[in-house]
Scaffold this active site. Structure first.
Site, PDB file in Angstrom:
ATOM      1  N   SER A   1       0.846  -1.187   0.000  1.00 13.07           N
ATOM      2  CA  SER A   1       0.000   0.000   0.000  1.00 13.07           C
ATOM      3  C   SER A   1       0.893   1.254   0.000  1.00 13.07           C
ATOM      4  O   SER A   1       1.674   1.440  -0.921  1.00 13.07           O
ATOM      5  CB  SER A   1      -0.964  -0.037   1.189  1.00 13.07           C
TER       6      SER A   1
ATOM      7  N   ASP B   1      -9.668  -4.004  -5.444  1.00 12.10           N
ATOM      8  CA  ASP B   1      -9.106  -3.165  -4.389  1.00 12.10           C
ATOM      9  C   ASP B   1      -9.790  -1.798  -4.397  1.00 12.10           C
ATOM     10  O   ASP B   1      -9.852  -1.131  -5.430  1.00 12.10           O
ATOM     11  CB  ASP B   1      -7.608  -3.004  -4.614  1.00 12.10           C
TER      12      ASP B   1
ATOM     13  N   HIS C   1      -8.122  -5.019  -1.333  1.00 11.18           N
ATOM     14  CA  HIS C   1      -6.898  -4.479  -0.746  1.00 11.18           C
ATOM     15  C   HIS C   1      -6.234  -5.445   0.228  1.00 11.18           C
ATOM     16  O   HIS C   1      -5.020  -5.491   0.327  1.00 11.18           O
ATOM     17  CB  HIS C   1      -7.212  -3.160  -0.028  1.00 11.18           C
TER      18      HIS C   1
END
Length: 698
Positions: free
Chosen positions: A550, A635, A670
């Protein structure tokens, strides 16, 4: 673009890498024009056949290139999952006359939630079985659940699309029957009022995916009749809801990067209106906990490292009338707190080390809970009852599995309730951890936590290294135990966490020095830690593997542009790499919320600074390390097209033959695959990628 055929899944046939077509897309701002050749890879509907075909070709290529490691991946998956206790149970939690427990049975992917009355242990009731709820779903995640004040009703939320959009459902715990009420499009949180028929929840914007509307639902009525009780119109704020520990209030928490606040509603009066405790102010952060007619307030008002104040209900709206409960200390960061009827408990950071401090509210005497490891992670676990004479803590270190303690608030004596059992031949004494400090290029000392197999470690510059970091949002990656890391340590690989600026290990100044126009400190720290670990002979400079996800994927993208020669391989998971384009697009989830983290590129100063480090924009014709890049098609935090575009540009511009693999989960979001064991397939793939580069075959 080209695809690979099934026959290409062979090491000998050398599968051809997919090359994305170029479609120039001009973007002009501040008199500067950027050409994005791969902008066409964005499809918000995730249905465009050409794009899906390209993504599938990338996944096929990655699998083909790693086909020879399949036996190793399978062995690693078995090794990783065999350390996990298949029938594990959580420590029971006391709440409103019942004991609650989460159980895993027979190696199942998901937990079963049960309870029993305080006086009827052994006569348990199943609240829900996530395994049954997940049946027939490609993805499943439980969001939140809560039981009504009279213990008769259950509300819970689930996501089956991996977009973090949850559906709330209701169950009678008296009859076991599902109620007809169903709330769609929510953020997942469920909070009961004290009347046992009213529930508060947050609805998400279907485009930005921001939770911005708080609704009141009355059981037995359709969702269309729910009452909007609060709407957040400032897209730079996140909205969340809670119930206070003493059950006095329903609380709306307003949170932006540099400003926070709370609105409350008496839980006994759900038809009333929420009232802001104190007006929101730029750069003022505060959170509260109620105790009788008092509020304890954690705030940064005139306190960079936060302090604890208190005020009664009449004075809470005027911060000039707040009084210090725990004054600000320049060397100590106040991370968190809990107030019980007789004691106050603080989670503090002193010189980067966590400590738990208990203060007697009667005489203000204090004591610190003692732990043994040189570096560790500790914090508040499930604490449900404000009248308790004990606090429940979690504790772990890089050599100590997760442990749950009850700590007496008077004596500070610890009672170990549970320590995670690691199956196999795990012996804690075989491993050693330490914290060192290395000097960054500007003279700043950067902490690094390391763990290694003691009987295989020599500080001789010959060790492979797996180096992790995150470094954004003030999020702190404390040194904790990971059973999966044993697969590295047992093969002679050192595992290290670089506590780079942008986190909060050394307090709020450490965070402030790694965001906005200081963001490059995060990247420079990681590069300098990498160099230092080689110079100090912890690591072989030719065997360093870097990992981040991320915003940590942004870090990976920045360092491989800056210093690609330092790394044998890099794994960038769901990486945020197209910084400028994303932060200019307010339709993308999380964009406007994060101007205080990254800056607003509509301001030329921030545009120029972001552009100078944005990994996608800064890809250049140079050698790159072996790269494993991962994403999930669904995501919602970092959209799949950011890494897809980055991979396409890297393929076009990199000047060596090192591997560039793009692993795409076409069902996940995610957080990756759902389920307790499924995620270890991806970790086994990552480890196999690294081991293959090192020549480790088993």
């Amino acid at each position: 673009m080209t695809s690979t055929s099934p026959s290409a899944h062979s090491k000998t046939l050398k599968p051809e890498a997919p090359m994305a077509k170029k479609v120039p897309h001009e973007m002009t701002i501040h008199g500067d024009t950027r050409i994005d050749n791969y902008y066409w890879l964005r499809d918000d509907s995730r249905t465009e056949p050409e794009i899906l075909a390209h993504l599938q070709a990338e996944e096929d290529y990655a699998q083909a290139k790693l086909a020879h490691t399949k036996p190793l991946q399978e062995a690693l998956f078995k090794e990783l999952t065999e350390r996990l206790k298949k029938d594990d149970n959580s420590v029971p939690i006391k709440r409103n006359g019942y004991w609650y427990q989460r159980r895993f049975e027979d190696g199942q992917e998901y937990a079963i939630q049960v309870r029993w009355a305080d006086v009827e242990e052994g006569r348990e009731q199943v609240l829900f079985d996530q395994n049954k709820l997940a049946q027939g779903q490609d993805y499943f995640a439980l969001g939140d659940w809560d039981v009504s004040t009279d213990n008769s009703l259950l509300a819970y939320s689930t996501d089956t699309m991996s977009r973090r959009i949850y559906t709330i459902e209701f169950k009678s715990l008296d009859t076991g029957a599902m109620l007809p009420d169903k709330l769609e499009g929510t953020q997942g949180s469920v909070v009961w009022a004290n009347d046992n028929k009213t529930l508060f929840y947050i609805r998400k914007d279907p485009v930005t995916l921001l939770g911005y509307q708080v609704f009141r639902h009355t059981l037995g009525t359709p969702q269309r009749d729910d009452v909007l009780v609060y709407q957040e119109d400032d897209k730079s704020f996140y909205t969340s809801i809670y119930k206070s520990m003493d059950h006095q209030y329903i609380e709306i928490f307003h949170n932006s990067t540099a400003s926070t606040g709370v609105s409350v509603l008496p839980a006994d009066s759900p038809e009333g209106e929420f009232k802001r405790l104190h007006p929101l102010e730029d750069n003022l952060e505060y959170s509260v906990q109620s105790l009788g007619d008092q509020f304890y307030i954690r705030t940064n008002w005139n306190a960079q490292n936060f302090k604890l104040m208190k005020a009664n209900t009449q004075n809470i709206g005027d911060k000039s009338k707040w009084i210090d409960a725990v004054p600000h200390r320049q060397d100590t960061f106040l991370d968190d707190f809990i107030v019980f009827q007789s004691h106050l408990v603080l989670r503090e950071r002193l010189n980067g080390q966590l400590q738990i401090r208990i203060i007697d509210l009667t005489d203000q005497s204090s004591q610190t809970v003692a732990f043994d490891d040189p570096v560790y992670m500790a914090g508040f676990s499930a604490n449900e009852e404000i009248s308790s004479d004990k606090i429940r803590l979690y504790y772990t270190s890089m050599t100590t599995p997760l442990s749950i303690y009850d700590v007496d608030l008077v004596t500070a004596e610890k009672e170990l309730l549970k320590r995670d059992e690691i199956l196999g031949d795990f012996t804690p004494s075989h491993y050693q951890s330490e914290r060192i400090y290395v000097e960054a290029r500007d003279g700043t000392s950067v902490p690094v936590s390391l763990v290694y197999r003691a009987d295989r470690f020599k500080q001789d510059g010959a060790n492979p290294l797996y180096l992790y970091a995150y470094g954004s949002y003030g999020s702190t990656r404390d040194p904790y135990f990971s059973a999966s890391v044993l697969s590295l340590l047992d093969r002679g690989i050192i595992y290290a966490i670089a506590h780079v600026r942008g986190g909060q290990l050394l307090g709020r100044p450490w965070y402030d020095d790694g965001k906005l126009l200081n963001k490059k400190n995060t990247f420079n720290d990681f590069v300098d830690v990498t160099k230092s670990l080689g110079e100090l002979k912890y690591a072989d400079p030719g065997k360093i593997f870097a990992v981040g996800g991320s915003a940590g994927g942004l870090l990976m993208g920045a360092v491989v542009n800056q210093a690609p020669e330092l790394y044998l391989g890099v794994a960038a998971h769901v990486p945020f790499v197209d910084v400028v384009t994303t932060m200019l697009d307010e339709s993308i989830p999380l964009t406007t919320n994060e101007y205080d983290e990254w800056g607003n590129p509509n301001d030329k100063v921030y545009y120029d600074y972001m552009l100078s480090y944005s990994p996608y924009d800064q890809v250049k014709a140079q050698h790159y390390p072996h790269l494993l890049i991962t994403t999930g098609l669904h995501d919602s935090q970092v959209q799949y097209f950011e890494p897809a575009k980055w991979v396409a540009k890297l393929r076009d511009m990199k000047t060596n033959d090192n591997q560039l693999l793009f692993h795409i989960n076409m069902e996940a979001g995610h957080g990756g695959a759902s389920g307790r064991f499924q995620r270890y397939h991806d970790l086994a793939l990552e480890y196999a990628f690294y081991f293959d580069l090192l020549g480790i075959e088993e």
